[in-house]
Design an enzyme around this catalytic site. Structure first.
Site, PDB file in Angstrom:
ATOM      1  N   ASP A 105      -2.232  -1.236   5.857  1.00 19.77           N
ATOM      2  CA  ASP A 105      -2.541  -0.883   7.228  1.00 19.77           C
ATOM      3  C   ASP A 105      -4.076  -0.533   7.348  1.00 19.77           C
ATOM      4  O   ASP A 105      -4.499  -0.319   8.737  1.00 19.77           O
ATOM      5  CB  ASP A 105      -1.981   0.477   7.676  1.00 19.77           C
ATOM      6  CG  ASP A 105      -2.262   1.437   6.682  1.00 19.77           C
ATOM      7  OD1 ASP A 105      -2.980   1.446   5.873  1.00 19.77           O
ATOM      8  OD2 ASP A 105      -1.469   2.644   6.909  1.00 19.77           O
ATOM      9  N   ASP A 140       1.149  -1.191  -0.079  1.00 26.28           N
ATOM     10  CA  ASP A 140      -0.067  -0.012  -0.169  1.00 26.28           C
ATOM     11  C   ASP A 140       1.045   1.168  -0.047  1.00 26.28           C
ATOM     12  O   ASP A 140       2.020   1.047   0.415  1.00 26.28           O
ATOM     13  CB  ASP A 140      -0.821  -0.037   1.261  1.00 26.28           C
ATOM     14  CG  ASP A 140      -1.886   1.217   1.348  1.00 26.28           C
ATOM     15  OD1 ASP A 140      -2.443   1.362   0.202  1.00 26.28           O
ATOM     16  OD2 ASP A 140      -2.227   1.511   2.411  1.00 26.28           O
ATOM     17  N   ASP A 175      -7.127  -3.234   3.297  1.00 23.15           N
ATOM     18  CA  ASP A 175      -6.223  -4.147   2.998  1.00 23.15           C
ATOM     19  C   ASP A 175      -6.478  -5.651   3.444  1.00 23.15           C
ATOM     20  O   ASP A 175      -5.610  -6.688   3.227  1.00 23.15           O
ATOM     21  CB  ASP A 175      -4.749  -3.658   3.448  1.00 23.15           C
ATOM     22  CG  ASP A 175      -4.341  -2.417   2.845  1.00 23.15           C
ATOM     23  OD1 ASP A 175      -4.783  -2.110   1.776  1.00 23.15           O
ATOM     24  OD2 ASP A 175      -3.947  -1.632   3.368  1.00 23.15           O
TER      25      ASP A 175
END
Length: 904
Positions: free
Chosen positions: A638, A333, A642
C-alpha cells in the site's frame, strides 16, 4: 547532489560537518548567487516525467501479436471471398483487443505521476539571512528548511535542530508508528527506518518542529530512487500471455502445413487447377483459424473482472485475471495489509490483574475482559483511573464520520482514547472536568509526556505516560486495589519482557499529586519522582481478523506466503505467529539480504517466511529471486515503498482505501476493501477463469479441426467441397463463438482451491487434451463428411448435402459442449447439472439460428443452403448423440471420471 559527502553518509556525520561541506551557513543560509548557481547545475527539485510514446505507437503496439496477425489474415481472406460483414466482425475483434490494451498501457507513467503528486508545493527556507517561502521545486542542496506539524518534507534533509519532532514514514518504510527524529549521528549502515537524523522527501510531519539542511533533491532523494526503480522495471507478461504466444505459433504452423498439403495434393494428384486449389486452400485456412478464440478469451477475462469486482477486487489489466490462478507465492506487506494499520490497546496491565481489550482501534465498539475471559467490571477503580489518565495526558482527538471513528493526531494516543471509550470514559467530559494547565510534550530523548491538571476544587495532579523503563524510574509506588503501595519492579519488568516477546509496545502511565500553587511543569518536577504507577497498556497494530483464514486457504491451495516489511523483526515475527504464517517462522533482515548473492538469496527466499527492515530495493530483489526459481509472484502493498516490487511482480496487488496512488497505479489489481482475504477470493476466480478458458479452447479447436479435416478429406477424395468458405465462416462465427461463450459463465468446480497452482511453464493444451481435440475432430469429420457422402449417394442436390454437413457439424459441436463443461469429470454429475443453464440457452439459440440457416429464403440465397426432411434431421441428431456418448465413455475408460485436472 547524492546522499554521500566525500564518501560519507550524511546521517553518519554531524550537522555542522554537513553544513560545512555543502557550503551553507546555519544563521544565513545560502546566498542568492549560490542558489542560482546550484539551480543551474542541479536542476529543479522535481521528479522528471517518464518519456511517453505517442498514442499512435501505443495503439500499434497492441497489434504486435501472432494471434492478431492470424486474425488480420483471416479478415483479409474473408474480404477477398466477398464477405464484408464477416470481415468486419473479425476486424472488430482485433479493434476491441487493441483498445483494451491501449487504455491499460500507461500505468507505469501513472505510477510516476502518483509519486510526483506527493511532493509538497512550497517550503520555508533561510536565504541571505531571511526566512522566506519558496516553491519546493526551487530548493537546492544546502538550503536551510523549517518543518512543523502537518508539513510534507520537501526534500531529503539532514536535521540540525528538533523539538519533539515526529514524522510518519509508513509509506516509505512500512513503519506503523511515526518515527522520532533528532539531530544526532547514526550508523552509516543504518536502514532508512533507522536514520533518525534524516527527514525524507514526501513523508509527513505529525508532531513538533525541526530545522534541516537539504542534502538531496529530485531523483537523488529516497523517493526519487524509488521513482527511478518504478520507471525502470518492466511489467512481466502473464503465464496465459506466454502460453497463448506459443499456442498461436503452433497453430500458425499447423494451418500453413495443412493448406500446403491440400494445395500440393489437389494439383499434383487430382490435377486440379492452381486457382481452384488456391481457393480450396484458402477455405481450409479459414476453417482452421480459430478467429473466435481471442474474443472468447477477452469475454471470459471480462466476466472474471466482473465477478472479482463483486468480491471487492478491482482488476486493472485483463490478463491479470487469469494470472492470479497460477500464483505460487504471495509476497505481502505487513502494515495495512495483514494488519489494520491502526494502533490498538490489546491488553491492560494493573498491579492486581490483567485485562484483554478487543474491538475497533479508536472507537467505543469492543469489550474489556478479565484474564478469565469474563467481561470486566468497568467500575473497577484501577481501570477507570488508568483510562482517565490516558485520555487526559493526550493530544489526539477522535470524531465520528459516517459511523466510523476518525483520528486526528498520533495513532498511539488515538488507541488510548479508544481504550477510554471502551471503559466508559468520555474523553471530552474528562477534559472539561479536569482541565489541563500545562504540558511537557513527548520527546524521544526523555521518552515521556507529562500533563498538569486541576479539578476546579483547588486540587492539582500530574499524569505521566511514556516508555516503561523511563516511567518506572519516576515511580516509587503502584496503584493496587485503590491504594498506593510500594512498587513491585520485578513484576513490571517481567510484564515488559512478555510484551516484547509478543511484539507489542508497552506504554506505562503514572500519576502524582501536585502543589495547589503549581502553574507550570518543568523537567525537574518529573525527575524528582514520587509517582504512583497506574498500570501499563500493551499496544500493537493487530492482524486483520480475516487475514488468518485467508492465509489458511492460500496455504491449502499450495500458495506460499512471504511477509516483507520495513518493521522490526520481533514485531513482524509476532504478527506472523498470530496469523499462522508458518509453523515456526524465521526472519531475515534487510542487511542480511544485502550480503547475499542472487543465487543465495533465491535459496533463502524459498525457506524464509518473514523479511524485516527491508528497503524498496530489498523487496524488488526478493521478488526477482522468487521469480528466478520459477514462481509466479503476487506482491501486495500500500505504500510508495511497495511500488517497484508491485511492478516487477507477475501480479501487483494494491490496497484501494489506505494505499497510496503510486502503489495503486503500479499494480494490476486493487483491493477495494484493503482486505487480504479478498486475495484468496480473487485467486479462486482466477483459477476458474483459466479453467473456463481451457474448456473454451478445447471446445473451439475441434470445431476448427473438424471443418479443416472435412475440407482436407474432400481434397484427398477428389470430391466437391462439403462446406463452402461462406458456410465455414457461418459455423465459426455463429456456433464456435456462441457455444463457447457459455463456457465462460461456468462457475468454479468443486475443490478448485484444494489443488496446487498449475505450473506456469506447462502447455496450454497438454498431450491428453491434444488427444481429446483429435478424437472430437475425427468424430465431427466422420459425422459431417459421412452424412454428406450419404446424401450425395442418395442423389440429393449438392445444396441439400452441404446443408446436412453443416448441421451435422453444428449439432455435434452442441453435443460436445455439454461434455466440455467438465474436461475430466462426468458432465451430468449433480454439481454440473446445477449450472447447466447457460449451456442449454446457448444450444437453443444456435439451433434456432440453424433452422433459419436451413429454411429462411434469404439465408438460403446467402449461404446456398436448402430445406431438410425429417430423415435428414434424425441422422444429424444421431451424430450429436454419438459424439456425446463417445466423449463421456472416453472419460471413464481413461480413468479420469473421478479425478481432478492434471494441474491439480
Amino acid at each position: 547532489m547524492n546522499r554521500d559527502l566525500d564518501g560519507t553518509k550524511v546521517w553518519a556525520v554531524g550537522g555542522s560537518v554537513v553544513l560545512d561541506r555543502l557550503g551553507s551557513d546555519r544563521t544565513r543560509g545560502l546566498s542568492a548567487s549560490q542558489v542560482a548557481d546550484r539551480q543551474a547545475s542541479e536542476g529543479p527539485n522535481a521528479l522528471p516525467p517518464a518519456p511517453r510514446r505517442s498514442a499512435l505507437r501505443r495503439f500499434l503496439a497492441q497489434l504486435q501479436n501472432l494471434l492478431i496477425y492470424i486474425l488480420l489474415a483471416a479478415a483479409g481472406v474473408t474480404l477477398l471471398l466477398g464477405h464484408r460483414v464477416d470481415a468486419g466482425v473479425i476486424l472488430g475483434v482485433v479493434l476491441i483487443n487493441a483498445v483494451i490494451g491501449f487504455i491499460q498501457e500507461g500505468r507505469a507513467e501513472d505510477a510516476l505521476a502518483g509519486i510526483r503528486d506527493m511532493l509538497p508545493s512550497n517550503a520555508r527556507v533561510l536565504r541571505d539571512g531571511h526566512r522566506r517561502e519558496v516553491a519546493a521545486r526551487e530548493l537546492v542542496t544546502g538550503d536551510i528548511v523549517w518543518l512543523s506539524a502537518g508539513d510534507r518534507v520537501p526534500a531529503d534533509l539532514r536535521l540540525l535542530e528538533t523539538r519533539h519532532l515526529r514524522i510518519d514514514e509508513a509509506t516509505l518504510t512500512g513503519e506503523s508508528v511515526p518515527s522520532d527524529k533528532h539531530a544526532e549521528v547514526v550508523a552509516a549502515e543504518a536502514a532508512v527506518a533507522d536514520r533518525h537524523g534524516m527527514a525524507h522527501s514526501g513523508t509527513l510531519v505529525t508532531h513538533g518542529q525541526g530545522v534541516g539542511v537539504v542534502t538531496a533533491i529530485g531523483l537523488a532523494t529516497e523517493i526519487g530512487r524509488i521513482s527511478a526503480l518504478v520507471g525502470r522495471e518492466p511489467t512481466l507478461s502473464t503465464p496465459l500471455m506466454r502460453q497463448m504466444a506459443r499456442f498461436a505459433a503452433d497453430v500458425s504452423w499447423v494451418i500453413l502445413g495443412l493448406a500446403s498439403v491440400a494445395f500440393a495434393f489437389g494439383v499434383g494428384l487430382h490435377h486440379r487447377t492452381v486457382s481452384e486449389m488456391f481457393l480450396a486452400s484458402v477455405g481450409l485456412a479459414v476453417a482452421a483459424i480459430p478467429e473466435g478464440l481471442p474474443a472468447i478469451m477477452t469475454i471470459a477475462l471480462a466476466i472474471g473482472v466482473k465477478r472479482m469486482a463483486g468480491r471487492r477486487a478491482i482488476i486493472r489489466r485483463l490478463p491479470a485475471v487469469e494470472a492470479l490462478g497460477s500464483v505460487t507465492i504471495i509476497c505481502t506487506d505487513k502494515t495495512g495489509t495483514l494488519t489494520r494499520n491502526e494502533m490498538t490497546v490489546e491488553q491492560c496491565l494493573l498491579a492486581d490483574g490483567r485485562f484483554e481489550v478487543s474491538g475497533e482501534a479508536y472507537g467505543a465498539s469492543g469489550d474489556v475482559r478479565a484474564a478469565s475471559g469474563a467481561l470486566a467490571d468497568l467500575s473497577n477503580p484501577g481501570l477507570i483511573e488508568l483510562a482517565r489518565a490516558g485520555a487526559l495526558c493526550n493530544d489526539a482527538e477522535v470524531t465520528m464520520a459516517d459511523g466510523q471513528a476518525r483520528l486526528a493526531g498520533e495513532p498511539t494516543e488515538g488507541a488510548l482514547l479508544g481504550f477510554a471509550l471502551k471503559v466508559g470514559i468520555d474523553p471530552a467530559f474528562e477534559q472539561a472536568a479536569f482541565p489541563r494547565t500545562d504540558v511537557i510534550p513527548f520527546d524521544s530523548r526523555h521518552k515521556f509526556m507529562a500533563s498538569l491538571h486541576h479539578d476546579h476544587a483547588g486540587h492539582r495532579f500530574v499524569y505521566l505516560k511514556g516508555a516503561p523503563e523511563r516511567v518506572l524510574e519516576c515511580c516509587s509506588r503502584q496503584r493496587q486495589a485503590g491504594d498506593d503501595r510500594p512498587i513491585d519492579r520485578a513484576l513490571w519488568l517481567h510484564q515488559m519482557e512478555v510484551a516484547a516477546a509478543a511484539g507489542r509496545r508497552l506504554l506505562a502511565v503514572a500519576t502524582r499529586l501536585a502543589d495547589p500553587r503549581t502553574e507550570c511543569l518543568a523537567f525537574e518536577d518529573i525527575q524528582r519522582g514520587g509517582f504512583s504507577l497506574l498500570g501499563m497498556l500493551a499496544i500493537s497494530d493487530p492482524p486483520r481478523e480475516e487475514a488468518a483464514e485467508a492465509i489458511r486457504r492460500c496455504r491449502a491451495a499450495g500458495i506460499g506466503i512471504r511477509m516483507i516489511t520495513g518493521d522490526h523483526a520481533t514485531t513482524a515475527l509476532a504478527i506472523a505467529r498470530r496469523l499462522g504464517l508458518a509453523r515456526d517462522p524465521i526472519a531475515m533482515s534487510g542487511s542480511e539480504i544485502e550480503s547475499l548473492a542472487a543465487e543465495e538469496l533465491a535459496e533463502a527466499a524459498q525457506r524464509t517466511a518473514v523479511f524485516a527492515r527491508t528497503s524498496p530495493e530489498h523487496k524488488l530483489r526478493l521478488v526477482e529471486a522468487l521469480q528466478s526459481r520459477g514462481h509466479v509472484v503476487a506482491m501486495t502493498g500500500d505504500g510508495i515503498n511497495d511500488a517497484p516490487a508491485l511492478r516487477q511482480a507477475d501480479i501487483g496487488v494494491a490496497m484501494g482505501c489506505k494505499g497510496t496512488e503510486a502503489a495503486r497505479d503500479a499494480s494490476e489489481m486493487v483491493l477495494a476493501d484493503d482486505n487480504f482475504a479478498s486475495i484468496s477470493a480473487a485467486i479462486e476466480e482466477g483459477r476458474t477463469v483459466y479453467d473456463n478458458l481451457r474448456k473454451a479452447i478445447v471446445f473451439i479447436l475441434p470445431t476448427n479441426g473438424g471443418e479443416a479435416l472435412v475440407i482436407l478429406a474432400a481434397v484427398v477424395a477428389g470430391t466437391e467441397l462439403p462446406i463452402t468458405p461462406a458456410q465455414i465462416l457461418w459455423v465459426n462465427m455463429i456456433t464456435a463463438v456462441t457455444l463457447a461463450l457459455a463456457l465462460a459463465f461456468e462457475p468454479a468446480e468443486e475443490r478448485v482451491m484444494a489443488r496446487p497452482p498449475r505450473c506456469a511453464r506447462e502447455a496450454l493444451i497438454d498431450r491428453f487434451l491434444v488427444w481429446r481435440v483429435l478424437l472430437v475432430s475425427m468424430l465431427l469429420l466422420a459425422g459431417s463428411f459421412g452424412l454428406y457422402l450419404f446424401e450425395v449417394a442418395q442423389g440429393a442436390p449438392i445444396e441439400v448435402a452441404r446443408t446436412v454437413a453443416v448441421n451435422a457439424l453444428v449439432v455435434g459441436e452442441a453435443a460436445y459442449l455439454l461434455s466440455a463443461r467438465r474436461l475430466f469429470g462426468p458432465s451430468f454429475a449433480n454439481d454440473a447439472l446445477r449450472s447447466i443453464g447457460p449451456a442449454l440457452a446457448a444450444i437453443a439459440a444456435v439451433m434456432l439460428a440453424q433452422l433459419a440457416f436451413s429454411y429462411l429464403p434469404p439465408m438460403q440465397r446467402l449461404f446456398a443452403s436448402a430445406s431438410l426432411g425429417a430423415g435428414s434431421w434424425s441422422r444429424i441428431l444421431a451424430v450429436g448423440l454419438v459424439t456425446l456418448l463417445v466423449v463421456e465413455a472416453e472419460k471413464r475408460l481413461m480413468g479420469l471420471g473421478r479425478t481432478p485436472a492434471p494441474d491439480a
